[in-house]
Design a protein around this motif. Structure first.
Motif, mmCIF file in Angstrom:
data_model
loop_
_atom_site.group_PDB
_atom_site.id
_atom_site.type_symbol
_atom_site.label_atom_id
_atom_site.label_comp_id
_atom_site.label_asym_id
_atom_site.label_seq_id
_atom_site.Cartn_x
_atom_site.Cartn_y
_atom_site.Cartn_z
ATOM 1 N N THR A 136 0.836 -1.219 0.000
ATOM 2 C CA THR A 136 0.000 0.000 0.000
ATOM 3 C C THR A 136 0.863 1.259 0.000
ATOM 4 N N TYR A 137 1.881 1.294 0.860
ATOM 5 C CA TYR A 137 2.756 2.475 0.910
ATOM 6 C C TYR A 137 3.470 2.672 -0.428
ATOM 7 N N ASP A 189 2.347 6.513 -6.919
ATOM 8 C CA ASP A 189 1.325 7.391 -7.514
ATOM 9 C C ASP A 189 1.658 8.862 -7.282
ATOM 10 N N GLN A 245 2.563 1.703 -3.415
ATOM 11 C CA GLN A 245 1.633 2.174 -4.449
ATOM 12 C C GLN A 245 1.350 3.664 -4.293
ATOM 13 N N ALA A 246 1.082 4.076 -3.052
ATOM 14 C CA ALA A 246 0.749 5.485 -2.806
ATOM 15 C C ALA A 246 1.926 6.399 -3.161
ATOM 16 N N LEU A 306 -1.853 8.107 4.476
ATOM 17 C CA LEU A 306 -1.077 8.047 3.234
ATOM 18 C C LEU A 306 -0.855 9.456 2.687
#
Lengths: 126, 248
Positions: free
Chosen positions: A15-16, A22, A18-19, A112
């Motif tokens: 998750t980290y 992005d 990906q964020a 995030l």
């Protein structure tokens, strides 16, 4: 900016990463202190995001090893940990002055969006 | 609170059951931060992306966390009861391992862990409490599934297996991880309830699943023990064969 994400939990790492990706950053993930040293050597990160609670070797041990190399003396390290910062209150001097930690953030209280903001701010500072 | 409990609490010494349950509570509370954190961040990422892609992962994480909480409550209640022993019945080890594997399947997939069932051979039935054995195996599996990807290992395989030993049938979970040793378990038991990461060589979390499993198994007059299966390292429990059924 190339970020070395030292995160032992597979789900959170995903998750980290990906964020941050992005947000326009390149992310290299490592799950242990040992693999983080190898990753730093191979990828030359501009910033390190570090969990203190790792398997076998702690975040502090990683920091001592990391800072022992001349090339990595000035790379900013941000701690993002499940260990509340209060537990390191007595070691603040050590973390900031000796080990060059630029910030300590408690994971449950850091969204995030806040993390990306912190990293972007570090990009400006660098 | 009874007179005896009050007296013990006043001197700082808690009855064994209370102490077990408080240590477990600390470990489970610490453990629960992780799935809540995973859910919170995955939900936030989904919102940022305006996507529902993270929802299945959130559901799996929540389901597994609820199951661990249930198992903790089961273990803690057993620890608090005066009759700290469960009734045993003839149980098929293979079927318990199979059911535990089914329950852990989604979590294993989420963590990229390959779950294998190895119950080759006829083991007959053992004397156990089915609910307790299954809850213990699922709790143990929870911690191992979460731990494997955080280790520097070549593969992330977890085998649910049974084999015979001198004392009975061993049911457990195995991997190529050498950190699953007697020393690690012994140290973990000592540190459990006192530090955040009692199984520091095995997992980055509190490893609550291991201690929940240990507590439940103790109520079955058994315990979690380090064991080997072929060339794999693991944790399991020794179960006594049900000789009566075999004689019939």
């Amino acid at each position: 900016m190339r970020i070395l994400l030292v995160e032992p939990d597979a789900q959170l790492a995903r998750t980290y990463a990906q964020a941050l990706h992005d947000s326009g950053h390149e992310v290299v993930a490592a799950k242990t202190a040992q693999s983080a040293i190898h990753a730093a050597d191979a990828h030359k990160p501009h910033l390190v995001l570090l969990e203190m609670q790792l398997v076998s070797h702690s975040g502090i041990e990683f920091l001592y090893e990391f800072r022992s190399y001349d090339d990595w003396q000035n790379i900013p390290v941000i701690i993002l940990s499940v260990v509340p910062p209060g537990e390191f209150a007595g070691s603040r001097q050590l973390l900031e002055k000796e080990l060059g930690v630029t910030g300590y953030y408690y994971k449950p209280h850091t969204s995030l969006a806040q993390l990306c903001q912190l990293v972007n701010q570090s990009t400006v500072d660098v | 609170m009874g007179q005896r409990s009050r007296k013990l609490a006043a001197t700082g010494a808690l009855p064994a059951g209370r102490q077990v349950s408080e240590q477990l509570l600390l470990a489970v509370s610490e453990q629960m931060k992780l799935p809540f954190l995973q859910i919170a961040r995955a939900a936030e990422y989904g919102q940022l992306q305006q996507s529902t892609e993270t929802l299945p992962d959130i559901q799996t994480t929540a389901d597994a966390a609820i199951r661990l909480l249930d198992n903790y409550l089961f273990g803690a209640r057993l620890g608090l009861e005066e009759q700290y022993a469960l009734e045993l019945e003839p149980v098929s080890v293979s079927s318990v391992l199979y059911d535990a594997g089914q329950e852990l399947d989604q979590l294993a997939k989420l963590y990229g862990v390959e779950l294998e069932l190895n119950v080759a051979g006829k083991f007959g039935t053992v004397m156990a409490n089915r609910q307790a054995l299954q809850s213990a195996l699922i709790s143990l599996g929870y911690t191992l599934i979460e731990a494997l990807p955080s280790l520097q290992t070549k593969d992330h395989k977890l085998q649910l297996a049974a084999h015979r030993c001198r004392y009975g049938i061993v049911a457990g979970m195995y991997s190529s991880v050498e950190q699953l040793t007697a020393d690690a378990l012994r140290a973990g038991r000592k540190l459990h309830g006192h530090i955040r990461q009692p199984l520091a060589t095995l997992t980055h979390s509190s490893g609550a699943g291991v201690f929940v499993a240990d507590t439940i198994l103790q109520a079955m007059d058994s315990e979690l023990t380090p064991t080997r299966h072929h060339r794999l390292f693991g944790l399991g429990t020794v179960l006594k064969p049900n000789h009566q059924i075999q004689l019939v």
